[in-house]
Design a protein around this motif. Structure first.
Motif, PDB file in Angstrom:
ATOM      1  N   VAL A  91      11.921   2.373  -4.200  1.00 56.74           N
ATOM      2  CA  VAL A  91      11.444   3.236  -3.112  1.00 56.74           C
ATOM      3  C   VAL A  91      11.102   2.409  -1.876  1.00 56.74           C
ATOM      4  N   MET A  92      10.528   1.219  -2.094  1.00 59.42           N
ATOM      5  CA  MET A  92      10.170   0.395  -0.932  1.00 59.42           C
ATOM      6  C   MET A  92      11.411  -0.126  -0.208  1.00 59.42           C
ATOM      7  N   ALA A 137      11.697   8.087  -6.844  1.00 55.43           N
ATOM      8  CA  ALA A 137      10.691   7.491  -7.736  1.00 55.43           C
ATOM      9  C   ALA A 137      10.702   8.179  -9.093  1.00 55.43           C
ATOM     10  N   GLY A 151       3.947   1.527  -1.156  1.00 57.37           N
ATOM     11  CA  GLY A 151       4.613   1.637  -2.452  1.00 57.37           C
ATOM     12  C   GLY A 151       3.723   2.266  -3.512  1.00 57.37           C
ATOM     13  N   LEU A 152       2.407   2.033  -3.401  1.00 56.43           N
ATOM     14  CA  LEU A 152       1.467   2.559  -4.397  1.00 56.43           C
ATOM     15  C   LEU A 152       1.513   4.076  -4.483  1.00 56.43           C
ATOM     16  N   ASP A 153       1.864   4.736  -3.370  1.00 59.37           N
ATOM     17  CA  ASP A 153       1.917   6.198  -3.356  1.00 59.37           C
ATOM     18  C   ASP A 153       2.975   6.752  -4.302  1.00 59.37           C
ATOM     19  N   TYR A 154       3.937   5.911  -4.664  1.00 56.09           N
ATOM     20  CA  TYR A 154       5.042   6.432  -5.465  1.00 56.09           C
ATOM     21  C   TYR A 154       4.902   6.100  -6.941  1.00 56.09           C
ATOM     22  N   ILE A 155       3.771   5.510  -7.313  1.00 55.30           N
ATOM     23  CA  ILE A 155       3.540   5.237  -8.731  1.00 55.30           C
ATOM     24  C   ILE A 155       3.429   6.542  -9.521  1.00 55.30           C
ATOM     25  N   VAL A 163       8.960   1.748  -7.938  1.00 55.50           N
ATOM     26  CA  VAL A 163       8.226   1.386  -6.719  1.00 55.50           C
ATOM     27  C   VAL A 163       9.057   0.415  -5.873  1.00 55.50           C
ATOM     28  N   LEU A 177       0.827  -1.202   0.000  1.00 54.49           N
ATOM     29  CA  LEU A 177       0.000   0.000   0.000  1.00 54.49           C
ATOM     30  C   LEU A 177       0.864   1.255   0.000  1.00 54.49           C
ATOM     31  N   ASN A 190       9.954  10.488  -3.122  1.00 54.53           N
ATOM     32  CA  ASN A 190       9.335  10.991  -4.342  1.00 54.53           C
ATOM     33  C   ASN A 190      10.387  11.324  -5.391  1.00 54.53           C
ATOM     34  N   GLY A 199      -2.411   3.162 -10.294  1.00 59.12           N
ATOM     35  CA  GLY A 199      -1.953   3.686  -9.004  1.00 59.12           C
ATOM     36  C   GLY A 199      -2.954   4.623  -8.360  1.00 59.12           C
ATOM     37  N   ILE A 223       8.107   2.049 -13.945  1.00 56.45           N
ATOM     38  CA  ILE A 223       7.329   2.355 -12.753  1.00 56.45           C
ATOM     39  C   ILE A 223       7.491   1.254 -11.717  1.00 56.45           C
TER      40      ILE A 223
END
Lengths: 227, 235
Positions: B231-232, B192, A152-156, B228, A150, B189, B65, B224
């Motif tokens: 970033v994770m 990403a 990770g979805l913010d960075y799409i 993601v 969830l 951000n 997303g 993309i």
């Protein structure tokens, strides 16, 4: 040329009809609750609350600069659909632009506009599909998704913007560099109100790129004259 | 039964479902009519099957997303306002944050809030009014001004013969702006956006090198995904 004219005529015709129908539906449910079911809260209540909303988002209601931006980027059909369905900047505009990023420069505006409309329409179908699932099984799904996913979805969205910028940069690297430079400059001009800053950046980038292209063309002409 | 429970019965009742179905139906009708018109004129400007396939894929990828984030906000709205109103309003103009604040503003003016037990049917009606009036205001300027503005921008790009350069500059400037705006928020951000950018550049490059066309087609989705994942991994 005439065919093109007819295409745009029809888009505007249906665009205006569908938006008018939407306004009728929106008013219809309000009037039904107020006067058929007799639940009317009173005009002063509605007006007070409406003014509250107008104060927070009212500046976007007559934003002609946004409309010019959308027209330039995705054409009228995609703009009508985006207006009706909302979420323009985070969802419709990226969909439209990703759809026409592959169109070559010489292929022209109408092809780009038609493909942008395909992109936005797909986006609408996908989004509505999700909303229907939401209504049916929302809570259950949220419980089984791992929280890391969830987050990770913010960075799409930022990744998508970077990726689309890269796609466009392939068409003309110079225009990409100039535009990004102008954006960085305008972004830090805090005296421009924030809702006008994107538009300012766009107009400045257009002017700068035209000027640079013309001066480059002139230089080329001059050097050819010398030979 | 509390006032809010009564309200939810109304909010999940047949009238609200009819409104919901009509609204979503209109959204689909509009999309269908524009797609049909586009298809009729596709041959005029050489739109190929491949172009259309790419558009459909790009539209899907770009929507996934944000659609999921709306999903999360939507859950909160359903609990307070019922499914049909939430579904209808989230399908049309105004984002989830707007709908939540407009509903709350209506409730506030009647002296309650959307998640309290005394959220009455009258308060609900006030919420519906505010959400819809705001929605109407968002449609008006497109309804009246898009056509004249379209004429105007076309005339300008005709006159200067710079239509394509204008479109490209506008696209690059607006995406550049979005990137800068996100990158400015925090390191995740920024990462990403940068990975998204580099990913496409690299996949396009590889695609040209190896002549693997599919790589170019999937560059957006793969970049993309890479962004993601990276970033994770940031602690």
């Amino acid at each position: 040329m005439e065919e093109q004219e007819r295409y745009y005529q029809r888009i505007h015709f249906w665009g205006r009809i569908t938006l008018s129908m939407a306004i009728l539906f929106f008013l219809g449910i309000c009037l039904y609750l107020s006067f058929v079911l007799q639940l009317h809260p009173g005009w002063e209540v509605i007006l007070t609350a409406f003014l509250g909303i107008a104060a927070t988002v009212g500046h976007t209601w007559v934003n002609l600069s946004d409309q010019v931006t959308y027209l330039l980027l995705m054409g009228p059909a995609a703009t009508y659909m985006s207006t009706l369905t909302g979420n323009v900047k985070n969802m419709r505009l990226p969909s439209a632009l990703a759809s026409c990023a592959m169109v070559e420069e010489h292929e022209g505006r109408m092809k780009r506009d038609i493909l942008a409309a395909y992109g936005v329409a797909t986006s609408i179908f996908v989004n509505t599909f999700f909303l229907i699932i939401l209504a049916v099984a929302g809570q259950f799904i949220l419980e089984i998704l791992p929280p890391a996913l969830l987050r990770g979805l913010d960075y799409i969205v930022p990744a998508l913007f970077g990726a689309i910028f890269a796609q466009f940069s392939f068409k003309n690297a110079r225009v990409a560099v100039v535009s990004l430079g102008i954006v960085l400059l305008v972004y830090h001009l805090s005296f421009i109100p924030s809702f006008l800053r994107v538009f300012t950046a766009i107009v400045a980038a257009i002017i700068a790129n035209i000027v640079i292209q013309q001066s480059a063309a002139r230089k080329k002409d001059n050097s050819e004259d010398c030979h | 039964m509390t006032a809010h429970q009564q309200t939810l019965q109304l909010a999940n009742g047949p009238a609200m479902w009819l409104f919901c179905i009509l609204t979503i139906g209109l959204v689909f009708f509009q999309a269908w009519i524009f797609l049909r018109t586009g298809r009729q004129y596709a041959s005029v400007c050489n739109v190929t099957r491949l172009d259309v396939k790419r558009s459909l894929r790009a539209g899907t990828i770009s929507t996934l997303g944000p659609a999921l984030s709306i999903f999360v906000v939507g859950l909160g709205l359903i609990a307070n306002l019922g499914s049909p109103l939430t579904l209808a309003r989230l399908s049309v103009v105004g984002n989830a944050a707007y709908e939540a604040s407009a509903a709350e503003m209506g409730a506030l003016a009647t002296g309650t809030s959307i998640n309290s037990a005394d959220y009455t049917m009258v308060a609900f009606t006030a919420s519906v009014w505010v959400m819809n009036l705001g929605g109407i205001c968002m449609l008006l300027s497109t309804l009246f001004f898009l056509k004249p503005l379209d004429r105007l921008t076309k005339a300008i790009s005709h006159k200067t013969h710079k239509g394509l350069l204008i479109g490209l500059s506008a696209s690059l400037a607006s995406f550049g702006y979005f990137v800068v705006d996100y990158a400015d928020r925090d390191i995740r951000n920024l990462v990403a956006a940068v990975i998204g950018f580099l990913g496409v550049r690299i996949f396009y490059h590889l695609s040209a090198r190896t002549k693997a066309k599919w790589l170019k087609e999937w560059a957006l989705a793969l970049s993309i995904l890479a962004a993601v994942i990276v970033v994770m991994l940031i602690p």
